[in-house]
Design a protein around this motif. Sequence first.
Motif, short mmCIF file in Angstrom:
data_model
loop_
_atom_site.label_atom_id
_atom_site.label_comp_id
_atom_site.label_asym_id
_atom_site.label_seq_id
_atom_site.Cartn_x
_atom_site.Cartn_y
_atom_site.Cartn_z
N HIS A 168 -15.99 -1.49 -20.12
CA HIS A 168 -15.08 -0.45 -19.66
C HIS A 168 -14.58 -0.84 -18.29
CE1 HIS A 168 -16.65 1.73 -23.04
NE2 HIS A 168 -17.87 1.51 -22.57
N GLN A 169 -13.42 -0.41 -17.94
CA GLN A 169 -12.82 -0.79 -16.67
C GLN A 169 -12.28 0.43 -15.95
OE1 GLN A 169 -9.88 -3.88 -17.06
NE2 GLN A 169 -8.86 -3.30 -15.17
N ALA A 170 -12.51 0.49 -14.66
CA ALA A 170 -11.91 1.52 -13.82
C ALA A 170 -10.84 0.83 -12.97
CB ALA A 170 -12.95 2.16 -12.92
N SER A 171 -9.68 1.43 -12.87
CA SER A 171 -8.58 0.87 -12.09
C SER A 171 -8.07 1.90 -11.11
CB SER A 171 -7.41 0.46 -13.01
OG SER A 171 -7.82 -0.45 -13.99
N LEU A 172 -7.60 1.44 -9.97
CA LEU A 172 -6.96 2.31 -9.00
C LEU A 172 -5.45 2.15 -9.15
CD1 LEU A 172 -9.20 1.47 -5.92
CD2 LEU A 172 -9.33 3.49 -7.39
N MET A 173 -4.72 3.27 -9.12
CA MET A 173 -3.27 3.24 -9.27
C MET A 173 -2.63 3.65 -7.95
SD MET A 173 -3.24 5.15 -12.97
CE MET A 173 -1.50 5.30 -13.17
N CYS A 174 -1.44 3.12 -7.68
CA CYS A 174 -0.73 3.45 -6.45
C CYS A 174 0.77 3.52 -6.73
CB CYS A 174 -1.02 2.42 -5.37
SG CYS A 174 -0.48 0.74 -5.75
N ASP A 175 1.51 4.12 -5.80
CA ASP A 175 2.97 4.23 -5.94
C ASP A 175 3.70 3.00 -5.42
OD1 ASP A 175 2.78 6.77 -7.02
OD2 ASP A 175 2.89 7.74 -5.06
N ASP A 176 3.14 2.33 -4.42
CA ASP A 176 3.79 1.19 -3.77
C ASP A 176 2.71 0.17 -3.46
OD1 ASP A 176 4.83 -0.62 -1.86
OD2 ASP A 176 6.15 0.91 -0.99
N ILE A 177 2.63 -0.87 -4.28
CA ILE A 177 1.51 -1.81 -4.16
C ILE A 177 1.53 -2.57 -2.84
CG2 ILE A 177 2.54 -3.78 -5.37
CD1 ILE A 177 -0.37 -3.91 -6.77
N GLU A 178 2.72 -2.96 -2.36
CA GLU A 178 2.78 -3.71 -1.10
C GLU A 178 2.31 -2.85 0.07
OE1 GLU A 178 3.11 -6.88 -0.96
OE2 GLU A 178 3.81 -7.21 -3.00
N ALA A 179 2.75 -1.59 0.12
CA ALA A 179 2.32 -0.69 1.19
C ALA A 179 0.82 -0.40 1.09
CB ALA A 179 3.11 0.61 1.14
N THR A 180 0.31 -0.27 -0.14
CA THR A 180 -1.11 0.00 -0.34
C THR A 180 -1.94 -1.20 0.09
OG1 THR A 180 -0.60 1.51 -2.15
CG2 THR A 180 -2.86 0.69 -2.04
N ILE A 181 -1.50 -2.40 -0.24
CA ILE A 181 -2.20 -3.62 0.19
C ILE A 181 -2.24 -3.67 1.71
CG2 ILE A 181 -2.02 -6.14 0.33
CD1 ILE A 181 -0.97 -6.07 -2.58
N ALA A 182 -1.11 -3.40 2.37
CA ALA A 182 -1.06 -3.43 3.83
C ALA A 182 -2.00 -2.40 4.43
CB ALA A 182 0.38 -3.20 4.31
N ASP A 183 -2.01 -1.17 3.88
CA ASP A 183 -2.86 -0.11 4.39
C ASP A 183 -4.33 -0.45 4.22
OD1 ASP A 183 -3.42 2.59 5.40
OD2 ASP A 183 -3.98 3.05 3.32
N LEU A 184 -4.72 -0.89 3.02
CA LEU A 184 -6.12 -1.21 2.76
C LEU A 184 -6.57 -2.42 3.57
CD1 LEU A 184 -6.33 -0.58 -1.09
CD2 LEU A 184 -7.28 0.85 0.74
#
Length: 126
Positions: free
Chosen positions: A65-81
């Motif tokens: 089984h796999q759990a995934s995180l979803m986001c609206d803007d992957i580039e902004a999420t990568i920068a934030d994280l």
Amino acid sequence: MITGFHTIVYSEDPPATRRFFSEVLRWPSLDAGGGWLIFRTPPSELGVHPSSADPAEAWATVPYHQASLMCDDIEATIADLSARGVDVRTEVQDQGFGLVTSLRVPGAGWMLLYQPRHGLAYELEG
């Protein structure tokens, strides 16, 4: 009747994994007793994919089984994280269903992060 969907992340370092969800992702939690935190997660959905008999495709064998995180803007999420110290693979791949990368969860390995291109089931009425 079913009232919720509970996900478990197994960890080699539960305190570090819990800190990641509470301090880095900033998910609220409650203590179910003895420091066992249960986190309020963002809306969720469930997909069913075919399994495979090929042992080289361990991701597609039962039980997996796999759990995934979803986001609206992957580039902004990568920068934030990344700014919060998260180890994020900055190479984003277009997988058709969405733009995909992964991030390291302390004590629990890598977790998929994606910006979906499909409709969002958690927006459905009912």
